[in-house]
Write a protein that holds these residues in place. Structure first.
Motif, PDB file in Angstrom:
ATOM      1  N   ALA A  23       0.783  -1.284  -0.123  1.00  0.00           N
ATOM      2  CA  ALA A  23       0.012  -0.087   0.257  1.00  0.00           C
ATOM      3  C   ALA A  23       1.066   1.244   0.046  1.00  0.00           C
ATOM      4  CB  ALA A  23      -0.790  -0.093   1.335  1.00  0.00           C
ATOM      5  N   GLU A  24       1.825   1.281   0.770  1.00  0.00           N
ATOM      6  CA  GLU A  24       2.892   2.310   0.860  1.00  0.00           C
ATOM      7  C   GLU A  24       3.533   2.610  -0.403  1.00  0.00           C
ATOM      8  OE1 GLU A  24       7.284   3.366   2.268  1.00  0.00           O
ATOM      9  OE2 GLU A  24       5.943   2.427   3.938  1.00  0.00           O
ATOM     10  N   ASP A  25       4.146   1.589  -1.133  1.00  0.00           N
ATOM     11  CA  ASP A  25       4.776   1.753  -2.321  1.00  0.00           C
ATOM     12  C   ASP A  25       3.554   2.113  -3.467  1.00  0.00           C
ATOM     13  OD1 ASP A  25       6.835   0.496  -1.210  1.00  0.00           O
ATOM     14  OD2 ASP A  25       6.686  -1.427  -2.262  1.00  0.00           O
ATOM     15  N   GLY A  26       2.391   1.788  -3.485  1.00  0.00           N
ATOM     16  CA  GLY A  26       1.407   2.236  -4.336  1.00  0.00           C
ATOM     17  C   GLY A  26       1.102   3.650  -4.169  1.00  0.00           C
ATOM     18  N   TRP A  27       0.805   4.133  -3.060  1.00  0.00           N
ATOM     19  CA  TRP A  27       0.482   5.811  -2.868  1.00  0.00           C
ATOM     20  C   TRP A  27       1.828   6.546  -3.102  1.00  0.00           C
ATOM     21  CZ3 TRP A  27      -3.648   8.184  -0.126  1.00  0.00           C
ATOM     22  CH2 TRP A  27      -4.906   7.205   0.042  1.00  0.00           C
ATOM     23  N   ASN A  28       2.871   5.910  -3.191  1.00  0.00           N
ATOM     24  CA  ASN A  28       4.145   6.670  -3.126  1.00  0.00           C
ATOM     25  C   ASN A  28       4.377   6.740  -4.599  1.00  0.00           C
ATOM     26  OD1 ASN A  28       5.154   7.880  -0.686  1.00  0.00           O
ATOM     27  ND2 ASN A  28       6.201   5.727  -0.349  1.00  0.00           N
ATOM     28  N   SER A  29       3.829   5.912  -5.705  1.00  0.00           N
ATOM     29  CA  SER A  29       3.801   5.921  -6.824  1.00  0.00           C
ATOM     30  C   SER A  29       3.000   7.328  -7.421  1.00  0.00           C
ATOM     31  CB  SER A  29       3.460   4.666  -7.370  1.00  0.00           C
ATOM     32  OG  SER A  29       1.865   4.545  -7.568  1.00  0.00           O
ATOM     33  N   ARG A  30       2.152   7.649  -6.578  1.00  0.00           N
ATOM     34  CA  ARG A  30       1.101   8.615  -7.072  1.00  0.00           C
ATOM     35  C   ARG A  30       0.520   8.560  -8.343  1.00  0.00           C
ATOM     36  NH1 ARG A  30       3.904  13.776  -7.197  1.00  0.00           N
ATOM     37  NH2 ARG A  30       5.513  12.749  -7.921  1.00  0.00           N
ATOM     38  N   ASN A  31       0.429   7.084  -8.736  1.00  0.00           N
ATOM     39  CA  ASN A  31      -0.345   6.652  -9.828  1.00  0.00           C
ATOM     40  C   ASN A  31      -2.117   6.513  -9.372  1.00  0.00           C
ATOM     41  OD1 ASN A  31      -1.802   5.398 -11.912  1.00  0.00           O
ATOM     42  ND2 ASN A  31       0.414   4.585 -12.716  1.00  0.00           N
ATOM     43  N   ALA A  32      -2.861   7.371  -9.487  1.00  0.00           N
ATOM     44  CA  ALA A  32      -3.914   7.171  -9.232  1.00  0.00           C
ATOM     45  C   ALA A  32      -4.837   5.889  -9.794  1.00  0.00           C
ATOM     46  CB  ALA A  32      -4.935   8.424  -8.933  1.00  0.00           C
ATOM     47  N   LEU A  62      -7.842  10.757  -5.225  1.00  0.00           N
ATOM     48  CA  LEU A  62      -6.397  10.527  -5.321  1.00  0.00           C
ATOM     49  C   LEU A  62      -5.860  11.357  -6.188  1.00  0.00           C
ATOM     50  CD1 LEU A  62      -5.924   6.621  -4.784  1.00  0.00           C
ATOM     51  CD2 LEU A  62      -5.383   8.408  -3.015  1.00  0.00           C
ATOM     52  N   GLU A  63      -6.275  11.669  -7.418  1.00  0.00           N
ATOM     53  CA  GLU A  63      -5.966  12.366  -8.433  1.00  0.00           C
ATOM     54  C   GLU A  63      -5.839  13.900  -8.023  1.00  0.00           C
ATOM     55  OE1 GLU A  63      -8.592  11.450 -11.821  1.00  0.00           O
ATOM     56  OE2 GLU A  63      -7.354  10.106 -12.240  1.00  0.00           O
ATOM     57  N   GLN A  64      -6.982  14.389  -7.155  1.00  0.00           N
ATOM     58  CA  GLN A  64      -7.035  15.647  -6.677  1.00  0.00           C
ATOM     59  C   GLN A  64      -6.113  15.878  -5.419  1.00  0.00           C
ATOM     60  OE1 GLN A  64     -10.973  16.033  -5.546  1.00  0.00           O
ATOM     61  NE2 GLN A  64     -11.938  15.996  -7.579  1.00  0.00           N
ATOM     62  N   LYS A  65      -5.740  14.938  -4.731  1.00  0.00           N
ATOM     63  CA  LYS A  65      -5.132  15.067  -3.586  1.00  0.00           C
ATOM     64  C   LYS A  65      -3.559  15.234  -4.150  1.00  0.00           C
ATOM     65  CE  LYS A  65      -2.761  11.961  -0.065  1.00  0.00           C
ATOM     66  NZ  LYS A  65      -2.944  12.668   0.963  1.00  0.00           N
ATOM     67  N   TRP A  66      -2.941  14.425  -5.126  1.00  0.00           N
ATOM     68  CA  TRP A  66      -1.752  14.461  -5.340  1.00  0.00           C
ATOM     69  C   TRP A  66      -1.448  15.810  -6.535  1.00  0.00           C
ATOM     70  CZ3 TRP A  66      -2.120   8.612  -5.999  1.00  0.00           C
ATOM     71  CH2 TRP A  66      -1.963   8.102  -4.877  1.00  0.00           C
ATOM     72  N   HIS A  67      -2.468  16.190  -7.027  1.00  0.00           N
ATOM     73  CA  HIS A  67      -2.436  17.585  -7.589  1.00  0.00           C
ATOM     74  C   HIS A  67      -2.087  18.699  -6.651  1.00  0.00           C
ATOM     75  CE1 HIS A  67      -3.019  20.475 -11.008  1.00  0.00           C
ATOM     76  NE2 HIS A  67      -3.972  20.915 -10.028  1.00  0.00           N
ATOM     77  N   ARG A  68      -2.609  18.502  -5.360  1.00  0.00           N
ATOM     78  CA  ARG A  68      -2.381  19.669  -4.529  1.00  0.00           C
ATOM     79  C   ARG A  68      -1.197  19.512  -3.696  1.00  0.00           C
ATOM     80  NH1 ARG A  68      -7.235  17.828  -2.978  1.00  0.00           N
ATOM     81  NH2 ARG A  68      -6.600  17.122  -1.086  1.00  0.00           N
ATOM     82  N   GLU A  69      -0.831  18.193  -3.229  1.00  0.00           N
ATOM     83  CA  GLU A  69       0.045  17.800  -2.367  1.00  0.00           C
ATOM     84  C   GLU A  69       1.304  17.429  -3.240  1.00  0.00           C
ATOM     85  OE1 GLU A  69      -1.362  14.742   0.153  1.00  0.00           O
ATOM     86  OE2 GLU A  69      -3.029  16.133   1.098  1.00  0.00           O
ATOM     87  N   HIS A  70       2.449  18.463  -3.372  1.00  0.00           N
ATOM     88  CA  HIS A  70       3.567  18.297  -4.086  1.00  0.00           C
ATOM     89  C   HIS A  70       4.685  17.577  -3.471  1.00  0.00           C
ATOM     90  CE1 HIS A  70       1.629  21.104  -6.831  1.00  0.00           C
ATOM     91  NE2 HIS A  70       1.536  21.891  -5.891  1.00  0.00           N
ATOM     92  N   GLU A  71       5.228  16.886  -4.079  1.00  0.00           N
ATOM     93  CA  GLU A  71       6.758  16.117  -3.699  1.00  0.00           C
ATOM     94  C   GLU A  71       6.445  15.089  -2.354  1.00  0.00           C
ATOM     95  OE1 GLU A  71      10.488  18.250  -3.298  1.00  0.00           O
ATOM     96  OE2 GLU A  71       9.456  19.884  -4.230  1.00  0.00           O
ATOM     97  N   TYR A  72       5.222  14.648  -2.665  1.00  0.00           N
ATOM     98  CA  TYR A  72       4.338  13.576  -1.675  1.00  0.00           C
ATOM     99  C   TYR A  72       5.408  12.445  -1.195  1.00  0.00           C
ATOM    100  CZ  TYR A  72       0.869  10.307   0.064  1.00  0.00           C
ATOM    101  OH  TYR A  72       0.141   9.475   0.911  1.00  0.00           O
ATOM    102  N   ARG A  73       5.564  12.272  -0.093  1.00  0.00           N
ATOM    103  CA  ARG A  73       6.412  10.953   0.216  1.00  0.00           C
ATOM    104  C   ARG A  73       5.812  10.298   1.776  1.00  0.00           C
ATOM    105  NH1 ARG A  73       9.930  14.262  -1.915  1.00  0.00           N
ATOM    106  NH2 ARG A  73      11.264  13.794  -2.995  1.00  0.00           N
ATOM    107  N   LEU A  74       5.677   9.059   1.659  1.00  0.00           N
ATOM    108  CA  LEU A  74       4.903   8.410   2.686  1.00  0.00           C
ATOM    109  C   LEU A  74       5.479   7.289   3.337  1.00  0.00           C
ATOM    110  CD1 LEU A  74       2.027   7.489   3.936  1.00  0.00           C
ATOM    111  CD2 LEU A  74       1.285   6.214   1.877  1.00  0.00           C
ATOM    112  N   ILE A  75       5.350   6.900   4.438  1.00  0.00           N
ATOM    113  CA  ILE A  75       5.800   5.906   5.369  1.00  0.00           C
ATOM    114  C   ILE A  75       4.662   5.312   5.879  1.00  0.00           C
ATOM    115  CG2 ILE A  75       7.539   4.793   6.980  1.00  0.00           C
ATOM    116  CD1 ILE A  75       9.426   6.900   6.405  1.00  0.00           C
ATOM    117  N   LYS A  76       4.215   4.182   5.988  1.00  0.00           N
ATOM    118  CA  LYS A  76       3.362   3.285   6.610  1.00  0.00           C
ATOM    119  C   LYS A  76       3.970   2.345   7.633  1.00  0.00           C
ATOM    120  CE  LYS A  76      -0.523   3.635   3.429  1.00  0.00           C
ATOM    121  NZ  LYS A  76      -1.556   4.452   4.119  1.00  0.00           N
ATOM    122  N   GLU A  77       3.206   2.034   8.583  1.00  0.00           N
ATOM    123  CA  GLU A  77       3.894   1.087   9.682  1.00  0.00           C
ATOM    124  C   GLU A  77       2.756   0.257  10.240  1.00  0.00           C
ATOM    125  OE1 GLU A  77       5.542   1.732  13.815  1.00  0.00           O
ATOM    126  OE2 GLU A  77       7.174   2.046  12.420  1.00  0.00           O
TER     127      GLU A  77
END
Length: 156
Positions: A23-32, A62-77
């Motif tokens: 899930a972390e890897d997917g969201w870090n791809s920013r490919n909605a 997700l498309e809207q989120k990553w349009h607003r949130e630049h240089e997004y980097r995520l860590i999940k645990e």
């Protein structure tokens, strides 16, 4: 055609940890469009005060989120798991159009169907403005490197 997303429930420590990293890897791809495929067609979400009731709405969110949130980097645990449920804690860093950086802290509760697709996602998130010098997530956009510390190692 039945969609299957490994690993499948019921989860053990290894498969729950793997599911969280995927899930972390997917969201870090920013490919909605690609990320949305991990959710059931009738997925239901609560993300802060925003509600989603199907996969198409999840993709649009997700498309809207990553349009607003630049240089997004995520860590999940992984926080906890049982049967077809996983709880995670996470943090992500991003900047807005003005250049202000934020670290978002959150918790999610996930429920999966028998094919490993997420059918429920309940997220609670808080944003903290930070200075550029306070950032902790410095890897190139995309997947977090395996040797990059996780949340616990970073003291988050």
């Amino acid at each position: 055609m039945t969609e299957i997303r490994q690993p499948l429930p019921p989860f053990d420590l290894q498969t729950a940890t793997e599911k969280v990293r995927l899930a972390e890897d997917g969201w870090n791809s920013r490919n909605a469009a690609q990320v949305a495929l991990a959710y059931s067609p009738d997925t239901r979400w609560r993300n802060r005060t925003h509600f989603v009731s199907n996969r198409d709405q999840a993709q649009a969110f997700l498309e809207q989120k990553w349009h607003r949130e630049h240089e997004y980097r995520l860590i999940k645990e992984l926080f906890a798991f049982k049967n077809n449920r996983i709880a995670v804690r996470y943090a992500y860093e991003w900047r807005d159009d003005s250049g202000q950086w934020f670290r978002a802290y959150g918790n999610e509760n996930w429920v999966f169907d028998e094919n490993g697709l997420m059918k429920e996602r309940h997220a609670s998130i808080n944003d903290l403005p930070i200075k550029d010098s306070e950032r902790k997530f410095h890897w190139p956009q995309g997947r977090r490197p395996d040797d990059h510390p996780g949340l616990s190692e970073l003291g988050l």
